[in-house]
Design a protein around this motif. Sequence first.
Motif, PDB file in Angstrom:
ATOM      1  N   ASP A   2      -1.181 -10.491  25.658  1.00  0.00           N
ATOM      2  CA  ASP A   2       0.121 -10.979  25.231  1.00  0.00           C
ATOM      3  C   ASP A   2       0.061 -12.488  25.050  1.00  0.00           C
ATOM      4  O   ASP A   2      -0.498 -13.212  25.885  1.00  0.00           O
ATOM      5  CB  ASP A   2       1.171 -10.612  26.279  1.00  0.00           C
ATOM      6  CG  ASP A   2       2.542 -11.149  25.934  1.00  0.00           C
ATOM      7  OD1 ASP A   2       3.191 -10.579  25.039  1.00  0.00           O
ATOM      8  OD2 ASP A   2       2.962 -12.151  26.560  1.00  0.00           O
ATOM      9  N   ALA A   3       0.647 -12.998  23.963  1.00  0.00           N
ATOM     10  CA  ALA A   3       0.527 -14.420  23.630  1.00  0.00           C
ATOM     11  C   ALA A   3       1.054 -15.310  24.748  1.00  0.00           C
ATOM     12  O   ALA A   3       0.438 -16.342  25.081  1.00  0.00           O
ATOM     13  CB  ALA A   3       1.266 -14.715  22.332  1.00  0.00           C
ATOM     14  N   LEU A  20      -0.022 -18.878  29.506  1.00  0.00           N
ATOM     15  CA  LEU A  20       0.139 -19.138  30.938  1.00  0.00           C
ATOM     16  C   LEU A  20      -1.214 -19.196  31.626  1.00  0.00           C
ATOM     17  O   LEU A  20      -1.474 -20.092  32.444  1.00  0.00           O
ATOM     18  CB  LEU A  20       1.023 -18.060  31.566  1.00  0.00           C
ATOM     19  CG  LEU A  20       1.214 -18.126  33.095  1.00  0.00           C
ATOM     20  CD1 LEU A  20       1.769 -19.475  33.525  1.00  0.00           C
ATOM     21  CD2 LEU A  20       2.113 -16.982  33.564  1.00  0.00           C
ATOM     22  N   LYS A  21      -2.085 -18.253  31.302  1.00  0.00           N
ATOM     23  CA  LYS A  21      -3.429 -18.243  31.883  1.00  0.00           C
ATOM     24  C   LYS A  21      -4.166 -19.544  31.550  1.00  0.00           C
ATOM     25  O   LYS A  21      -4.794 -20.156  32.424  1.00  0.00           O
ATOM     26  CB  LYS A  21      -4.210 -17.038  31.346  1.00  0.00           C
ATOM     27  CG  LYS A  21      -5.703 -17.019  31.662  1.00  0.00           C
ATOM     28  CD  LYS A  21      -5.987 -16.735  33.114  1.00  0.00           C
ATOM     29  CE  LYS A  21      -7.486 -16.515  33.325  1.00  0.00           C
ATOM     30  NZ  LYS A  21      -7.813 -16.264  34.736  1.00  0.00           N
ATOM     31  N   LEU A  51      -2.694 -22.506  33.614  1.00  0.00           N
ATOM     32  CA  LEU A  51      -3.112 -22.462  35.013  1.00  0.00           C
ATOM     33  C   LEU A  51      -4.589 -22.811  35.159  1.00  0.00           C
ATOM     34  O   LEU A  51      -4.990 -23.519  36.087  1.00  0.00           O
ATOM     35  CB  LEU A  51      -2.824 -21.083  35.604  1.00  0.00           C
ATOM     36  CG  LEU A  51      -1.349 -20.667  35.706  1.00  0.00           C
ATOM     37  CD1 LEU A  51      -1.226 -19.255  36.262  1.00  0.00           C
ATOM     38  CD2 LEU A  51      -0.562 -21.650  36.555  1.00  0.00           C
ATOM     39  N   HIS A  52      -5.400 -22.310  34.240  1.00  0.00           N
ATOM     40  CA  HIS A  52      -6.844 -22.547  34.303  1.00  0.00           C
ATOM     41  C   HIS A  52      -7.179 -24.015  34.045  1.00  0.00           C
ATOM     42  O   HIS A  52      -8.175 -24.537  34.574  1.00  0.00           O
ATOM     43  CB  HIS A  52      -7.562 -21.657  33.285  1.00  0.00           C
ATOM     44  CG  HIS A  52      -9.048 -21.737  33.337  1.00  0.00           C
ATOM     45  ND1 HIS A  52      -9.804 -21.211  34.356  1.00  0.00           N
ATOM     46  CD2 HIS A  52      -9.939 -22.324  32.484  1.00  0.00           C
ATOM     47  CE1 HIS A  52     -11.082 -21.448  34.138  1.00  0.00           C
ATOM     48  NE2 HIS A  52     -11.191 -22.124  33.004  1.00  0.00           N
ATOM     49  N   SER A  53      -6.352 -24.707  33.255  1.00  0.00           N
ATOM     50  CA  SER A  53      -6.624 -26.108  32.902  1.00  0.00           C
ATOM     51  C   SER A  53      -6.510 -27.043  34.096  1.00  0.00           C
ATOM     52  O   SER A  53      -7.088 -28.137  34.103  1.00  0.00           O
ATOM     53  CB  SER A  53      -5.648 -26.576  31.816  1.00  0.00           C
ATOM     54  OG  SER A  53      -4.340 -26.767  32.349  1.00  0.00           O
ATOM     55  N   ALA A  60      -2.019  -8.593  36.516  1.00  0.00           N
ATOM     56  CA  ALA A  60      -1.649  -9.919  36.028  1.00  0.00           C
ATOM     57  C   ALA A  60      -1.846 -10.974  37.110  1.00  0.00           C
ATOM     58  O   ALA A  60      -2.338 -12.084  36.841  1.00  0.00           O
ATOM     59  CB  ALA A  60      -0.196  -9.917  35.549  1.00  0.00           C
ATOM     60  N   THR A  61      -1.487 -10.652  38.350  1.00  0.00           N
ATOM     61  CA  THR A  61      -1.667 -11.591  39.457  1.00  0.00           C
ATOM     62  C   THR A  61      -3.140 -11.911  39.669  1.00  0.00           C
ATOM     63  O   THR A  61      -3.528 -13.088  39.796  1.00  0.00           O
ATOM     64  CB  THR A  61      -1.060 -11.015  40.750  1.00  0.00           C
ATOM     65  OG1 THR A  61       0.344 -10.806  40.564  1.00  0.00           O
ATOM     66  CG2 THR A  61      -1.286 -11.947  41.924  1.00  0.00           C
TER      67      THR A  61
END
Length: 339
Positions: free
Chosen positions: A133-134, A139-140, A143-145, A183-184
């Motif tokens: 999902d876009a 969001l991923k 958070l990863h950044s 997702a978590t």
Amino acid sequence: MPSQQGLGVAVIGTGKMGADHVRRLHEVISGARVVAVADIEAERAKTLAATIDGCTAYTDPVAAMAAGEVDAVLIASPGDAHEAALIEAIGRDLPVLCEKPMTPDTASSLRVLDAEQRLGHRRVQVGFMRRYDAEYVKLKGLLHSGELGAALMLHQRHRNLAMPPGFTDEMLITSSVSHEVDATRWLLDQEIAAVTVLKPTASSLAPAGMNDPQFVLLETSSGALADVEIFGHCGYGYQVQAEAVCERGVVRIGDEQGPRVSTEGRWGGRVPPDYVERFEDAYDREVQAWVDATRRGEVTGPSAWDGYAAAAVCEAGLASQRDGGRVEVELVERPEFYG
């Protein structure tokens, strides 16, 4: 290997999700074609197969997989039938996209892991479509950044207009919250260590005997907390939201999109009725990615380990739902095969 006509796919299960995937493969996805469908309801399978040239209907998944032009398998049958279909596909060395749950419990999931490891290479992708999902992808990435610092809490809401007849308390966890479980794990890059399920006063819209809504607390291996409000009969539409609370900011996804209309003294928009519409684009991206990777000889999506880990968390959730209290998640050591 796929023919020049594209990847030949056998779709196992022709209910709501299976029929939608058949439509998707036939009308939306490039590089693939549906050559076989299987369902224990013979007429339903025949009716669906009749809409596609060169597609044959079967009542036996094994017969469908054995069809000459089948290069890959998409499993969309009920969850308790997944293990047998997965083991068959792995035994035939066929790439397979399996809708969640991969299997209903950890024992059967471990048998799938064992079969895939004995084969020697990955063949199974599990259908956790939110990873495509876009909004979830953005969001991923955020958070990863590390831009917002470490994620400390993740608030999630999963609301349905209504559940189909026969839906149970247990299915609120295994069929619905399983999405938030994956997702978590994916968003936070952490395993889930413990689950607590709480039951507020049941809604008057819920069927007699069903505890709906419920509140699920997930504790991760690194100390983050994630909560899930699962509401099966909210009465107004299908709504999925997530909000990550980080050290240096908060980010939220899932707010209503599309036209916002002001007229006759009120303003508002439209809430989709179900997951098929809300996540249509995510399903399209997921299946296209699976087809593209399969044609390259790769498996790139959620693995059988992800399917097993979700089953283990849901198993702990069911224990908490039944007996109350906090239940720790029991996971086997992750094999290097899934590293």
